[in-house]
Structures are given as structure tokens and as C-alpha cells.
Design a protein around this motif. Structure first.
Motif, PDB file in Angstrom:
ATOM      1  N   ALA A 135      24.925  43.574  44.028  1.00 20.06           N
ATOM      2  CA  ALA A 135      25.736  42.834  44.997  1.00 20.06           C
ATOM      3  C   ALA A 135      26.542  41.686  44.380  1.00 20.06           C
ATOM      4  O   ALA A 135      27.745  41.562  44.662  1.00 20.06           O
ATOM      5  CB  ALA A 135      24.848  42.330  46.132  1.00 20.06           C
ATOM      6  N   PRO A 136      25.946  40.822  43.556  1.00 20.23           N
ATOM      7  CA  PRO A 136      26.749  39.724  42.988  1.00 20.23           C
ATOM      8  C   PRO A 136      27.911  40.227  42.134  1.00 20.23           C
ATOM      9  O   PRO A 136      28.979  39.593  42.111  1.00 20.23           O
ATOM     10  CB  PRO A 136      25.735  38.949  42.137  1.00 20.23           C
ATOM     11  N   LEU A 137      27.723  41.345  41.449  1.00 24.27           N
ATOM     12  CA  LEU A 137      28.801  41.903  40.640  1.00 24.27           C
ATOM     13  C   LEU A 137      29.935  42.386  41.530  1.00 24.27           C
ATOM     14  O   LEU A 137      31.119  42.155  41.237  1.00 24.27           O
ATOM     15  CB  LEU A 137      28.273  43.063  39.783  1.00 24.27           C
ATOM     16  N   LEU A 138      29.602  43.062  42.625  1.00 26.44           N
ATOM     17  CA  LEU A 138      30.630  43.560  43.537  1.00 26.44           C
ATOM     18  C   LEU A 138      31.440  42.420  44.139  1.00 26.44           C
ATOM     19  O   LEU A 138      32.640  42.562  44.380  1.00 26.44           O
ATOM     20  CB  LEU A 138      29.989  44.385  44.652  1.00 26.44           C
ATOM     21  N   ALA A 139      30.785  41.298  44.388  1.00 24.30           N
ATOM     22  CA  ALA A 139      31.462  40.159  45.015  1.00 24.30           C
ATOM     23  C   ALA A 139      32.101  39.205  44.010  1.00 24.30           C
ATOM     24  O   ALA A 139      32.843  38.298  44.408  1.00 24.30           O
ATOM     25  CB  ALA A 139      30.459  39.391  45.876  1.00 24.30           C
ATOM     26  N   ASP A 140      31.840  39.385  42.726  1.00 26.38           N
ATOM     27  CA  ASP A 140      32.330  38.476  41.693  1.00 26.38           C
ATOM     28  C   ASP A 140      33.857  38.551  41.591  1.00 26.38           C
ATOM     29  O   ASP A 140      34.400  39.604  41.220  1.00 26.38           O
ATOM     30  CB  ASP A 140      31.694  38.834  40.346  1.00 26.38           C
ATOM     31  N   ALA A 149      38.393  54.726  46.123  1.00 26.33           N
ATOM     32  CA  ALA A 149      37.615  53.520  46.377  1.00 26.33           C
ATOM     33  C   ALA A 149      37.049  53.490  47.789  1.00 26.33           C
ATOM     34  O   ALA A 149      35.917  53.025  47.989  1.00 26.33           O
ATOM     35  CB  ALA A 149      38.489  52.277  46.134  1.00 26.33           C
ATOM     36  N   LYS A 150      37.799  53.952  48.761  1.00 21.98           N
ATOM     37  CA  LYS A 150      37.346  53.848  50.148  1.00 21.98           C
ATOM     38  C   LYS A 150      36.024  54.569  50.353  1.00 21.98           C
ATOM     39  O   LYS A 150      35.129  54.060  51.029  1.00 21.98           O
ATOM     40  CB  LYS A 150      38.421  54.414  51.095  1.00 21.98           C
ATOM     41  N   PHE A 151      35.876  55.758  49.772  1.00 16.47           N
ATOM     42  CA  PHE A 151      34.636  56.514  49.918  1.00 16.47           C
ATOM     43  C   PHE A 151      33.469  55.761  49.275  1.00 16.47           C
ATOM     44  O   PHE A 151      32.436  55.533  49.909  1.00 16.47           O
ATOM     45  CB  PHE A 151      34.779  57.900  49.293  1.00 16.47           C
ATOM     46  N   ALA A 211      33.448  45.608  47.493  1.00 21.07           N
ATOM     47  CA  ALA A 211      33.899  45.244  46.153  1.00 21.07           C
ATOM     48  C   ALA A 211      35.240  44.524  46.222  1.00 21.07           C
ATOM     49  O   ALA A 211      36.170  44.994  46.879  1.00 21.07           O
ATOM     50  CB  ALA A 211      34.021  46.497  45.285  1.00 21.07           C
ATOM     51  N   SER A 212      35.332  43.399  45.533  1.00 21.36           N
ATOM     52  CA  SER A 212      36.576  42.645  45.492  1.00 21.36           C
ATOM     53  C   SER A 212      36.572  41.765  44.234  1.00 21.36           C
ATOM     54  O   SER A 212      35.578  41.085  43.966  1.00 21.36           O
ATOM     55  CB  SER A 212      36.719  41.777  46.737  1.00 21.36           C
ATOM     56  N   PRO A 235      40.645  48.331  52.261  1.00 19.16           N
ATOM     57  CA  PRO A 235      39.638  47.682  53.122  1.00 19.16           C
ATOM     58  C   PRO A 235      39.960  47.787  54.602  1.00 19.16           C
ATOM     59  O   PRO A 235      39.056  47.812  55.447  1.00 19.16           O
ATOM     60  CB  PRO A 235      39.644  46.224  52.642  1.00 19.16           C
ATOM     61  N   VAL A 236      41.250  47.876  54.949  1.00 21.10           N
ATOM     62  CA  VAL A 236      41.639  48.015  56.358  1.00 21.10           C
ATOM     63  C   VAL A 236      41.161  49.352  56.912  1.00 21.10           C
ATOM     64  O   VAL A 236      40.518  49.430  57.970  1.00 21.10           O
ATOM     65  CB  VAL A 236      43.164  47.888  56.515  1.00 21.10           C
ATOM     66  N   LEU A 237      41.464  50.425  56.182  1.00 20.77           N
ATOM     67  CA  LEU A 237      41.047  51.758  56.622  1.00 20.77           C
ATOM     68  C   LEU A 237      39.525  51.883  56.602  1.00 20.77           C
ATOM     69  O   LEU A 237      38.937  52.549  57.466  1.00 20.77           O
ATOM     70  CB  LEU A 237      41.683  52.828  55.733  1.00 20.77           C
TER      71      LEU A 237
END
Length: 275
Positions: free
Chosen positions: A67-72, A82-84, A97-98, A195-197
Motif C-alpha cells: 500500500a505505501p508503495l502504491l500511494a508514494d 491499468a484500470k483492470f 496507484a498514483s 481513475p474516472v472509469l
């Protein structure tokens, strides 16, 4: 691996699941790549047909560590579709992820309908590399097993290769966005829509059936008027939906320029000809 990705400032991720529907499939494992040829697979929910599970990282612990890596914000997360993957990870309890990049969308933004944009096709086209196929690890027909039942010695190279190829494709395709004139399309539209879709798929959408029916009737009426105008320009009625009749009217009877015949001898009426 997380420390290595953090130090590198970039990591490619890929998920392995027990289905293709991102709203129903379960996370079986995920792979990470921090450099070309440097990748791993983290199995979470593998078990044989008897239910015997190999030694694995507990799913909750793995997601908590990831989780911290995905949010870093200092580490770019690279996906292929990416959406899947982000939806699968989000349903498993991970944050979105961002920042993220999508090698598939980068390819699509540049070459749209020229070819498919799946990993196997892109790897052959841009890397001259034949990926391990899903059939090779799961079998085919009646002998096929779910990915969660694939032994780890076969699952690992397949899954790790997915992350490795994703990173290699990103390294190859990302720099060409500017030279092909596709950078604005990708950055301002395609990437922002992910991220919208994703949120729309998670929450669902509300459909106004009455409004859609009204639109359908409106379109039908407007199309009828257009068809009458077409018949008036042509001088007689004909089936506008018939490519053969349309080509004959445009290029034989009306002698409009720009027509070209296909191998069958009939006039072509695809969008480029009509434009």
C-alpha cells in the motif's frame, strides 16, 4: 522488492487473478519489475486441487506492505491495462496507484486501430519477444486448471515476465508519444480517464431509461429526414444502408470524385472514402 522499487522511483506491476471480470475476480498474486530482467512474483492464494497450499505471503500482509508503495507520489507505477489491475488491487484493499502510467494506453494513443494492444502482440511488435502464453502454464481444453492451481515453479516465470515486459514496453513506447504527436491525447485524456472509469465501474452508473427511449425516437426521426434528403440529392430512393447501392449512386450515377474500387470490383464506401 518494495525498497528496491522505492529507490528506483519506478515499478511495473501486474496482477494474476482467477477470472477476467475485475468486479468479481479474486487476486491470486501480483508481480513487480524494477528494471529490465529484474522481476518477481508474489503468490498469495495458490493451492492444488486437494486444497494444499504452498508457502506464500499472507494476502493481507502483502497488501499492507504494498500500500505505501502504491500511494508514494515519488514512485511511478507502470501497468499494462491499468484500470483492470488497479480495480483488482482496490477490491483487495489496496489504495489506488498514483502516479500511474499505462503502456497499453500509450500504445493505443499512438496506433489505435492499426493492431491489437495486448501484451503478447505488443511484445512481438516492439520487443521481438514471444511471451510465455497463458495456455502454456494452465493447459487447454478439459485439462486447463485455474491459475491459482498452477504450481509456483510454472506460475512464477509467467507472472514475473508480465511485469518485466510491461516495463520494457513502457521504456520503448513512452518516449515516442512526443514524436508521434500523441502526448497531449495521452496525458490530457487517456491517462486522466483511468481513475474516472475505474470509479464508475466500482460504483455503477444510473441510467434514465425514459430519457434513452426519448433520444432513440429523436435519432430515428432525424435519420428519417436525412434519408429523405439523401434520396432527394440522388434523384431517386435507394437503400442507404447497402454499401453496394451507395457506391453505385455516389460514383456511377452522380460521378463524384474520390471513389476507388475494391478487389471485388464494387465501389469502396468506408469512412475514409466518404470523408
Amino acid at each position: 522488492w518494495i525498497a528496491e522499487a522505492t529507490a528506483a522511483g519506478i515499478v511495473a506491476l501486474d496482477t494474476e487473478t482467477d477470472g477476467l471480470d475485475a468486479m468479481r475476480a479474486n487476486l491470486v498474486g501480483f508481480s513487480l519489475a524494477t528494471a529490465p530482467g529484474r522481476a518477481c512474483y508474489v503468490p498469495l492464494r495458490h493451492a492444488d486441487t486437494a486444497g494444499n497450499a504452498p508457502e506464500q505471503v499472507p494476502a493481507e500482509q502483502a497488501i499492507a506492505a504494498l500500500a505505501p508503495l502504491l500511494a508514494d507520489p515519488t514512485v511511478l507505477k507502470v501497468f499494462l491495462n491499468a484500470k483492470f489491475d488497479m480495480l483488482i488491487l482496490a477490491r483487495a484493499g489496496a489504495p489506488l496507484a498514483s502516479p500511474q502510467d499505462d503502456a497499453m494506453l500509450i500504445s493505443y494513443a499512438q496506433e489505435a486501430g492499426r493492431h491489437g494492444h495486448g501484451m503478447d502482440e505488443l511484445a512481438l511488435l516492439h520487443l521481438h519477444h514471444a511471451c510465455i502464453s497463458y495456455d502454456q502454464v494452465t493447459g487447454t481444453g478439459r485439462g486447463r486448471v485455474p491459475f491459482g492451481q498452477v504450481p509456483l515453479d510454472r506460475a512464477t516465470p509467467y507472472a514475473a515476465e508480465d511485469a518485466d515486459v510491461t516495463l520494457r514496453l513502457w521504456q520503448t513506447l513512452r518516449p515516442t508519444l512526443r514524436t508521434t504527436g500523441s502526448l497531449a491525447l495521452y496525458e490530457q485524456l487517456e491517462r486522466r480517464l483511468v481513475p474516472v472509469l475505474l470509479d464508475m465501474e466500482r460504483a455503477g452508473i444510473k441510467v434514465d431509461a425514459d430519457d434513452l427511449r426519448a433520444m432513440s425516437k429523436d435519432f430515428e426521426a432525424r435519420m428519417a429526414v436525412m434519408e429523405q434528403d439523401i434520396h432527394r440529392f440522388a434523384g431517386f430512393p435507394f437503400n442507404v444502408g447497402s454499401p453496394k447501392q451507395l457506391g453505385e449512386v455516389l460514383f456511377d450515377r452522380m460521378s463524384l470524385p474520390g471513389g476507388r474500387r475494391m478487389k471485388t470490383g464494387a465501389w469502396g464506401t468506408d469512412s475514409s472514402v466518404l470523408q
